[in-house]
Design a protein around this motif. Structure first.
Motif: not given
Length: 281
Positions: A211-219
């Protein structure tokens, strides 16, 4: 992104359009999205509040999942999951709505708002991809190659090579399909007639794990494939028991591909398939 495009399906006789879940027995058993949001392996999926894009900025355009307890060390979140393990907002065709109903009824206004929000989430996920060098043309070529290779590996029963091209949960499901198919058929022939008739993006979604790091995502990208194929299955004596390798059939499939945006060397993998109902576009 082509999610809003009108469907341009080829005009073919009804018997020529084959749903893979009905034609390929070795796919039977995955005629649904196997990794739903209710999977108990995922601790929590944050729901998207209405109009949260306006209230909370861009965070409302993705969902967040909590990393498992073993991924938390010394109070700091160290993400270790290789896949969320579910399809976020599985694609389904939207019910047609008339102009008068859309603009002159309360339900129509609500539907219009929902449609706009869905498209915003599509656009946000694609924008995130483009920052990492995403090209629609290159991805489509890669998606077709994955589609062809995975189907070929399934037909050949090559579980070792298949493991590298799908997510962990998907691999478990496909192993069961291959086992079921091998108990019924001794040999399977499958061929893709290239180029594919049509490929388009139906949905794009982003899943955050921190939640605090928007770079840690899956697409996740949901793709539609319309292609001509050949299929034939034989028993242990070599007798044909299903299909005909000399006949081309038109097949429509909807597959979901997933890629991590924060794991070094990450690549696109198949994470699920959406069942295709006759007549749905």
């Amino acid at each position: 992104l082509e999610a809003g495009e009108p469907t341009r399906m080829l005009s073919v006789e009804a018997h020529e359009v084959v749903n893979r879940s009905n034609r390929h027995c070795f796919y039977k058993g995955l005629n649904c999205h196997p990794f739903s949001c209710g999977d108990n392996k995922i601790l929590r999926t944050a729901s998207v509040a209405e109009l949260s894009i306006f209230l909370n900025g861009s965070r409302g355009l993705s969902t967040q999942v909590k990393a498992p307890p073993q991924a938390r060390q010394s109070g700091a979140l160290k993400v270790s999951m290789l896949s969320p393990g579910f399809i976020y907002e599985p694609y389904g065709p939207r019910e047609p709505i008339s102009f008068l109903r859309r603009w002159f009824t309360r339900n129509g206004w609500r539907r219009t708002k929902d449609d706009i929000f869905l498209e915003l989430k599509n656009a946000y996920a694609v924008a995130k991809l483009r920052k990492s060098g995403y090209s629609k043309q290159k991805f489509y070529a890669e998606a077709v190659n994955l589609y062809k290779e995975i189907n070929t590996l399934m037909a050949n029963g090559d579980k070792t090579s298949l493991r590298k091209m799908v997510t962990e949960q998907m691999y478990s499901a496909l192993k069961n399909e291959i086992k079921l198919r091998e108990s019924r058929w001794s040999n399977v022939y499958w061929e893709l007639i290239e180029p594919v008739t049509k490929i388009r993006t139906l949905r794009a979604r982003m899943i955050g794990v921190d939640r605090d790091d928007l770079s840690k995502v899956f697409i996740q990208l949901t793709m539609e494939f319309l292609s001509k194929q050949k299929f034939e299955a034989c028993d242990s004596k070599g007798a044909v028991v299903a299909g005909n390798r000399d006949k081309e059939v038109l097949v429509r499939d909807i597959w979901v591909f997933e890629k991590s945006q924060f794991h070094p060397g990450a690549y696109w993998r198949l994470c699920g398939r959406i069942p295709v109902k006759p007549g749905n576009t």
